[in-house]
Design an enzyme around this catalytic site. Structure first.
Site, PDB file in Angstrom:
ATOM      1  N   ALA A 186       6.964  -6.629 -12.479  1.00  0.00           N
ATOM      2  CA  ALA A 186       6.317  -7.166 -13.681  1.00  0.00           C
ATOM      3  C   ALA A 186       6.969  -6.588 -14.932  1.00  0.00           C
ATOM      4  CB  ALA A 186       4.821  -6.865 -13.645  1.00  0.00           C
ATOM      5  N   GLY A 187       7.088  -5.269 -15.004  1.00  0.00           N
ATOM      6  CA  GLY A 187       7.600  -4.632 -16.215  1.00  0.00           C
ATOM      7  C   GLY A 187       9.066  -4.929 -16.482  1.00  0.00           C
ATOM      8  N   ARG A 231      -5.485 -11.363   5.536  1.00  0.00           N
ATOM      9  CA  ARG A 231      -5.494  -9.931   5.810  1.00  0.00           C
ATOM     10  C   ARG A 231      -6.876  -9.337   5.990  1.00  0.00           C
ATOM     11  NH1 ARG A 231      -0.792  -8.315   1.490  1.00  0.00           N
ATOM     12  NH2 ARG A 231       0.859  -9.177   2.784  1.00  0.00           N
TER      13      ARG A 231
END
Ligand SMILES: Cc1cc2nc3c(=O)[nH]c(=O)nc-3n(C[C@H](O)[C@H](O)[C@H](O)COP(=O)(O)OP(=O)(O)OC[C@H]3O[C@@H](n4cnc5c(N)ncnc54)[C@H](O)[C@@H]3O)c2cc1C
Ligand code: SF4
Ligand code: FES
Lengths: 245, 636
Positions: free
Chosen positions: B44-45, B330
């Protein structure tokens, strides 16, 4: 098992370092090497002593943070693993283990076993990429890529940037690391466009960062946790000659 | 305070397009006048920082790692989703949207999830252009595999190292901008506080992890891309340093924390082996494509797995969920594994494991094919357990893996604090109460490459920014606050190590707020955590120097924050009197499946910090479903 450790302690970059002896009992063979150091550090805290500094994070051989010399070998005994993947079952009761940082002019020590590998970022920064901007890109399947080339590219792209190749090399050469990036990108059609420029820039920056040159001892390949092949170095040399024609 | 999600009007398929058209733009020539702080260099960053810089903004990028490439995203194994329909199996944006909403047990915003599905195709294109060596078939085209919760093949992968390859792509894009001098990267800096000025997020306070100095940086907007908080459980598949401090300290400055109780327990991890254990290792979900999960039909069966004949094995997922089989989501796979083991059918030394067996697929596809697909995972397993999964089935057990909760953000990915944007795992936005496999990488890159670069421009263009002075008392007080916390910790001079506290917290969380939660266990957890917090602040022992590399003081702050976050997590779980996705309240189940209460709980819980040791205030954002009907999830 019981072990004797000789660990390199160095307060900071300008301080003088030395080996310090530690005894550690109750080491389980199922422990990882870093877990053994965790246990030692907990004991140091109990004794109000400063802990041993070392880089680590993923602890599964992928982030490239960990890595030191263990009995003179980068990432220790065993092949194809990073220090964090080494388990204590590789040692026996009563062993003495010598632990020291990767040593190279390009990797100054920060503290104890922690080193500064920002030289690797600076090498890639000058051209270790394809200059594609975000957006305006055609469909991913627009350029088919031969599976063979894509697989070879992936083999090289697996490099985790740990620096073991430099530490293992008698000349502290970063050729395996650099050639891995050159191959990763140069084997793909998208990456060929900037190939000549990339090779020239990366090699120049590698020299600038005080890494030595390659004299084909192949110690790098033997210690690389991702088993990056020295054929990448041959490819780099080939590209380099072509780029300078 | 009313939470405004700022979801644009109009039909679902048109929302993002029309919103983009309505967003204000910053003139290209003016962009260089703005500064943006990005904390974190994971998917993301890095993708956000690179994209901002390409647009012309000045970016200050921070990470506690030595290099952007070390971020935890590097460890993602299995893959990234996109509804390209290359497999010609009927995939579409709509289907990915639907699977994700349903997978999240109807606790995410329709508009956000649709946008995510819509932009995900471009991510694959972008990554290919950057040189990500995705797996290919013999014709040279991109290959796909299947992940849980989906009946189509839409997962793109690069062997078992998809996260690594995607991150290297984003990292290289970031480095290119460092070279262009549009990004300044600050390594080994840990954000410890957020600076607000005139009500807007304008900067951060960090500790320089090499010399211990406290530094202050200011900008026009702050982006947090600091990852998830799974390590609140002590043992998880997260990297060792992954922590919640950045988002927690922002929370204490006023940013709302949304759905903290939505945590994901991943079904296939290597089981715990001893007390010294420092982390758990994931075995990628992709393995459930070709591996079959089973336990012996007989309780306490001591035979070796290969000695147990076929008819004495219980392939319980295939039995219970014939249409999804081993590929159920999951949360379901994890809960069933726990149930089976709790009932005495578990295998291995500790009996807290089930088998994941490849013998059939090796017979069907050959060892070579299996090796090509999963070689590195098999090697990793062997390295850790000293057993060879080509011959003996893997032993696996669920472990904490991902946190769906995070800081609350609106459709523009901005928190309730103006100018504070939150992206990637650090926000709460797209996965509802359960995340489907291969969708975290997709979300992180969607946020960073294709969403935030637009929405942050709108914010910058709409606001006026007064000059701020580092000598302002408001800024100095934030810095002082950080220094005081550190001094306070050093001065306690107690007897218990930080790690011991972290382990204790982990035990409380896992036993009471883990896979099964109840009113009783949650109250128990809250009481125990309150006690632990007192103990921590009176008995923690810090060694080493303040102004040097010091892993102990780094971790002490992270653990202090985890303790507080742990309490909020349990409080949120107590409030949510229903079971949904990864949040399983034992009181609310039917036939072993999660039972939602849509009437009362179709909302996002957003918690507001009200002061040290005070009760947090709950705000509710109602979730509206206009395009899908809420049904009981069925994978049978
Ligand atoms: C083992 C494993 C396998 C996975 N496999 C998959 C998969 O196959 N597919 C999938 O979609 N998802 C997968 N996930 C999930 C996915 O990897 C993560 O959710 C995602 O990578 C998070 O990315 P991020 O950019 O939000 O944060 P991260 O990658 O966690 O990055 C956080 C960044 O923030 C920095 N940071 C944090 N706090 C601070 C602070 N206070 N100050 C300064 N810097 C700070 C860190 O240095 C780092 O750079 C997996 C996760 C795990 C654990
Ligand atoms: S080539 Fe191998 S040894 Fe060198 S940095 Fe890469 S992974 Fe490490
Ligand atoms: S800790 Fe990540 S490679 Fe060893």
């Amino acid at each position: 098992m019981k072990l004797n450790l000789k660990v390199w302690r160095q307060q900071n970059n300008s301080a003088k370092g030395k080996f310090v002896n530690y005894k550690i009992d109750d080491v389980s063979e199922h422990m990882s090497f870093l877990e053994m150091l965790d246990v030692l550090n907990e004991e140091l805290i109990k004794k109000s002593e400063d802990t041993i500094a070392f880089d680590h994070d993923c602890r599964e051989g992928i982030c490239g943070s960990c890595g030191f010399m263990i009995n003179g070998r980068a990432h220790g005994p065993g092949s194809g693993i990073a220090t964090c993947q080494l388990h204590m079952r590789s040692f026996k009761d009563g062993d003495t283990i010598i632990i020291e940082p990767f040593r190279a002019e390009g990797f100054p020590v920060i503290k104890d076993l922690m080193i500064d590998r920002s030289a690797f970022d600076r090498i890639l920064q000058v051209g270790g990429y394809i200059s594609a901007k975000t957006g305006g890109i055609p469909d991913g399947n627009a350029i088919p890529i031969k599976k063979e080339d894509s697989d070879l590219s992936m083999d090289a792209a697996a490099c985790i940037g740990c620096g073991a190749c430099v530490a293992a090399c008698p000349n502290s050469s970063a050729m395996l690391f650099v050639s891995a990036k050159i191959s990763h990108l140069g084997l793909l059609p998208q990456g060929k466009i900037e190939n000549d420029e990339r090779v020239i820039k990366l090699v120049a920056q590698m020299d600038e960062e005080k890494f030595g040159s390659c004299s084909n001892t192949y110690a790098c390949e033997a210690e690389c946790p991702k088993e990056i092949s020295v054929t990448n170095i041959a490819r780099l040399n080939k590209y380099f000659i072509k780029a300078n024609l | 305070m009313i939470l405004d999600s700022k979801i644009p009007a109009g039909p679902l398929e048109k929302k993002w397009t029309s919103h983009r058209f309505n967003l204000k733009l910053v003139n290209p020539a003016n962009r260089r006048k703005y500064k943006i702080i990005v904390v974190g260099t994971g998917l993301a960053g890095s993708s956000a920082a690179a994209s901002f810089a390409e647009l012309g903004y000045n970016v200050l990028s921070f990470s506690y790692h030595e290099s952007p490439r070390r971020a935890h995203s590097i460890a993602a194994q299995g893959g990234i989703n996109a509804p390209k329909n290359y497999a010609n199996d009927g995939d579409s944006v709509w289907r990915l949207f639907y699977d994700t909403i349903k997978g999240g047990d109807y606790r995410a915003r329709e508009a956000n999830v649709y946008r995510l599905a819509e932009v995900s195709g471009s991510i694959i294109d972008q990554c290919v252009a950057q040189g990500v060596p995705f797996a290919r078939d013999y014709a040279g085209y991109l290959d796909n595999r299947s992940f849980g919760g989906a009946q189509v093949s839409r997962t793109f992968y690069a062997r078992g190292q998809t996260g690594q390859q995607l991150l290297l792509g984003a990292y290289q894009a970031l480095l290119r901008q460092v070279n262009e001098k549009k990004i300044t990267f600050f390594p080994r800096r840990e954000m410890l506080d957020l600076i607000l000025h005139d009500g807007k997020a304008r900067g951060i306070v960090v500790r320089n992890l090499v010399n211990g100095k406290i530094e202050t940086y200011t900008a026009d907007a702050v982006v947090l891309a600091t990852g998830g908080y799974g390590n609140v459980f002590y043992l998880s598949t997260n990297a060792n340093a992954s922590n919640a401090t950045a988002i927690w300290r922002a929370h204490k400055r006023g940013a709302f924390f949304a759905n903290p109780c939505y945590t994901q327990i991943h079904p296939t991890c290597i089981p715990v082996s001893g007390d010294y254990q420092s982390k758990l290792t994931l075995m990628s979900e992709s393995l459930r494509n070709d591996g079959r999960i089973w336990v012996p039909k007989k309780k306490n069966d001591l035979r070796k797995p290969n000695e147990i004949p076929e008819n004495e094995r219980d392939y319980y997922l295939e039995r219970l969920y014939p249409s999804f089989g081993n590929l159920v989501p999951r949360d379901i796979a994890s809960r069933r594994a726990k149930e089976i083991c709790d009932n005495g059918f578990g295998v291995g030394e500790t009996k807290m494991a089930v088998y994941l067996d490849f013998v059939d697929s090796i017979k069907r596809l050959g060892k070579e094919t299996i090796k090509q697909k999963y070689g590195n995972l098999f090697d990793m397993y062997k390295q850790i357990t000293a057993e060879d999964p080509y011959n003996v089935p893997m032993r696996i057990y669920p472990a904490v893996h991902y946190t769906m909760g995070g800081l609350w953000v609106d459709y523009n990915l901005m928190s309730n604090l103006p100018g504070l944007f939150v992206i990637g795992e650090a926000n709460f936005s797209d996965h509802g109460a359960n995340r489907l496999g291969a969708s975290a990488l997709m979300q992180g890159l969607a946020d960073g490459y294709f969403i935030l670069p637009y929405t942050i421009g709108n914010y910058l263009a709409s606001e006026k920014f007064g000059k701020i002075n580092l000598t302002d008392s408001s800024i100095k007080s934030v810095k002082n606050n950080v220094e005081e916390i550190i001094s306070k910790l050093f001065n306690i001079k107690g007897k218990t190590s930080v790690n011991e506290f972290h382990k204790k917290l982990g035990k409380i969380m896992w036993n009471n707020v883990g896979m099964g939660r109840s009113k009783k266990s949650l109250n128990e957890a809250i009481n125990q955590i309150k006690k632990l917090k007192k103990e921590f602040w009176s008995d923690v022992k810090i060694v080493g120097e303040k102004e040097n590399v010091n892993a102990v003081i780094e971790k002490a702050q992270r653990v202090a924050d985890f303790i507080e976050l742990g309490e909020l997590l349990a409080t949120d779980a107590l409030n949510r009197q229903e079971s949904c996705g990864g949040h399983f309240r034992e009181e609310f189940q039917f036939d072993g499946e999660a039972m939602r209460n849509d009437k009362k709980f179709t909302y996002v819980s957003a918690w507001e910090f009200k002061g040290e040791n005070k009760k947090e205030k709950l705000h509710k954002e109602k979730l509206e479903f206009e395009n899908v009907s809420l049904t009981q999830r069925s994978y049978k």
